[in-house]
Motif scaffolding. Structure first.
Motif, short mmCIF file in Angstrom:
data_model
loop_
_atom_site.label_atom_id
_atom_site.label_comp_id
_atom_site.label_asym_id
_atom_site.label_seq_id
_atom_site.Cartn_x
_atom_site.Cartn_y
_atom_site.Cartn_z
N GLY A 85 -1.76 0.74 3.83
CA GLY A 85 -1.43 1.00 2.57
C GLY A 85 -2.15 0.43 1.33
O GLY A 85 -2.61 -0.79 1.64
N LEU A 86 -1.95 0.99 0.23
CA LEU A 86 -2.51 0.25 -0.81
C LEU A 86 -1.61 -1.03 -1.27
O LEU A 86 -0.30 -0.96 -0.97
CB LEU A 86 -2.35 1.13 -2.13
CG LEU A 86 -3.14 2.25 -2.16
CD1 LEU A 86 -3.03 3.30 -3.37
CD2 LEU A 86 -4.70 1.82 -2.40
N THR A 88 -0.64 -2.53 -3.98
CA THR A 88 0.27 -2.26 -4.86
C THR A 88 1.64 -1.45 -4.22
O THR A 88 2.70 -1.40 -4.97
CB THR A 88 -0.23 -1.46 -5.96
OG1 THR A 88 -0.95 -0.36 -5.38
CG2 THR A 88 -1.27 -2.35 -6.84
N ASP A 89 1.58 -0.87 -2.95
CA ASP A 89 2.66 -0.27 -2.68
C ASP A 89 3.45 -0.78 -1.58
O ASP A 89 4.44 -0.58 -1.07
CB ASP A 89 2.40 1.38 -1.80
CG ASP A 89 1.54 2.21 -2.71
OD1 ASP A 89 1.99 2.12 -4.10
OD2 ASP A 89 0.92 3.02 -2.32
N MET A 90 3.01 -1.97 -1.24
CA MET A 90 3.68 -2.95 -0.34
C MET A 90 4.92 -3.79 -1.16
O MET A 90 4.54 -4.32 -2.22
CB MET A 90 2.44 -4.04 0.19
CG MET A 90 3.12 -4.74 1.25
SD MET A 90 1.67 -5.84 2.01
CE MET A 90 2.40 -5.90 3.89
N THR A 91 5.74 -3.70 -0.40
CA THR A 91 6.99 -4.45 -0.73
C THR A 91 6.88 -6.00 -0.16
O THR A 91 6.29 -6.39 0.45
CB THR A 91 8.42 -4.16 -0.21
OG1 THR A 91 8.57 -4.24 1.09
CG2 THR A 91 8.59 -2.85 -0.61
N CYS A 139 -7.11 -0.92 2.21
CA CYS A 139 -5.64 -0.64 2.73
C CYS A 139 -5.11 -1.46 3.83
O CYS A 139 -4.20 -1.04 4.60
CB CYS A 139 -5.37 0.98 2.98
SG CYS A 139 -5.66 2.05 1.66
#
Ligand code: NAP
Length: 235
Positions: A85-86, A88-91, A139
């Motif tokens: 995933g991007l 920026t979407d990773m916690t 990603c």
């Protein structure tokens, strides 16, 4: 010389194939798993060997596993997880878990395996990186970063442990059709296959046979190497 091995993450995929390949070469293979107990138990029965549940990210579980299992002369650090995933979407929790399993897991297992290997002045450690380290992958930044750490660890440990008679190498699989790639579409997998020099994606056995060779005496002068098993995906 005893031939006792531990393969981490051996309940499924590349790890299970590796356990089979090593057993065929005469290794007594201990099987580590985390969540897939049924598959691990079936493989343990098939190979007539022991299975050990441990989350490699947890140092206490790894220590308990080694305590129950006893020493090994071959450690295959195969357990791993992916995250796509991007960035920026990773916690932060996902980032930390990825590193805890893919990098911390190796640290925890190496630390437990080394005292015996150093004592007998012999040992073989095989880590698992990825073809992605050669090219990077959109990603896949965090996952690739963990594999970068694995490669750095592999080369440095090869230098640190060479004087103790311990070889440390890593295997770099290409696109191997396991559960790890379950989120890829058939079209995406076909496109990867077409990019490989051999024109196909890999099977777990394609990686396992290389690991078995790395563990063998044929590779007694090989250390600090990152060996691709990718069908020529990245040349
Ligand atoms: P997989 O089919 O998803 O299997 C992963 C294995 O790792 C399972 O046996 C799983 O055990 C185990 N595992 C996951 N988290 C664990 C934990 N915290 N503690 C202990 N075991 C854990 O993956 P695979 O494709 O065989 O991948 C194996 C290795 O090859 C990984 O290091 C991966 O990064 C690397 N690799 C794979 C590919 C590929 O294309 N497939 C390419 C390059 C590199 P449970 O199910 O029991 O939890």
């Amino acid at each position: 010389m005893q031939k006792r091995a531990l393969v981490t993450g051996a309940s499924r995929g590349i790890g299970a194939a590796t356990a089979r390949a090593l057993a065929a070469e005469g290794w007594e293979v201990n099987i580590n798993y985390f969540q897939s107990e049924t598959q691990a138990a079936a493989l343990g029965k098939e190979l007539n060997t022991r299975i050990f549940r441990a989350d490699v990210a947890d140092p206490e579980q790894v220590q308990a596993m080694f305590h129950a299992m006893g020493p090994v002369e071959l450690l295959v650090n195969n357990a791993g997880i992916a995250w796509g995933g991007l960035i920026t979407d990773m916690t932060s929790a996902e980032w930390n878990r990825l590193f805890a399993v893919n990098v911390g897991g190796i640290f925890h297992c190496v630390r437990c395996a080394l005292p015996h290997m150093i004592h007998i002045k012999h040992g073989i450690i095989i880590n698992t990186t990825s073809v992605l380290m050669k090219a990077g992958g959109s990603c896949e930044a965090a996952y690739t970063a963990t594999k970068g750490a694995v490669e750095g660890l592999t080369k440095s440990l090869a230098r640190e442990l060479g004087p103790s008679g311990i070889r440390v190498n890593a295997i770099a699989p290409g696109c191997i059709e396991t559960d790890m790639l379950a989120s890829f579409t058939r079209e995406e997998l076909n496109a990867t296959a077409e990019s490989a020099a051999l024109g196909r994606n890999g099977y777990p056995e394609d990686v396992a046979s290389v690991t078995a060779m790395l563990a063998s005496d044929a590779c007694r002068f090989v250390t600090g190497a990152i060996i691709p098993a990718d069908g020529g995906l990245i040349l």
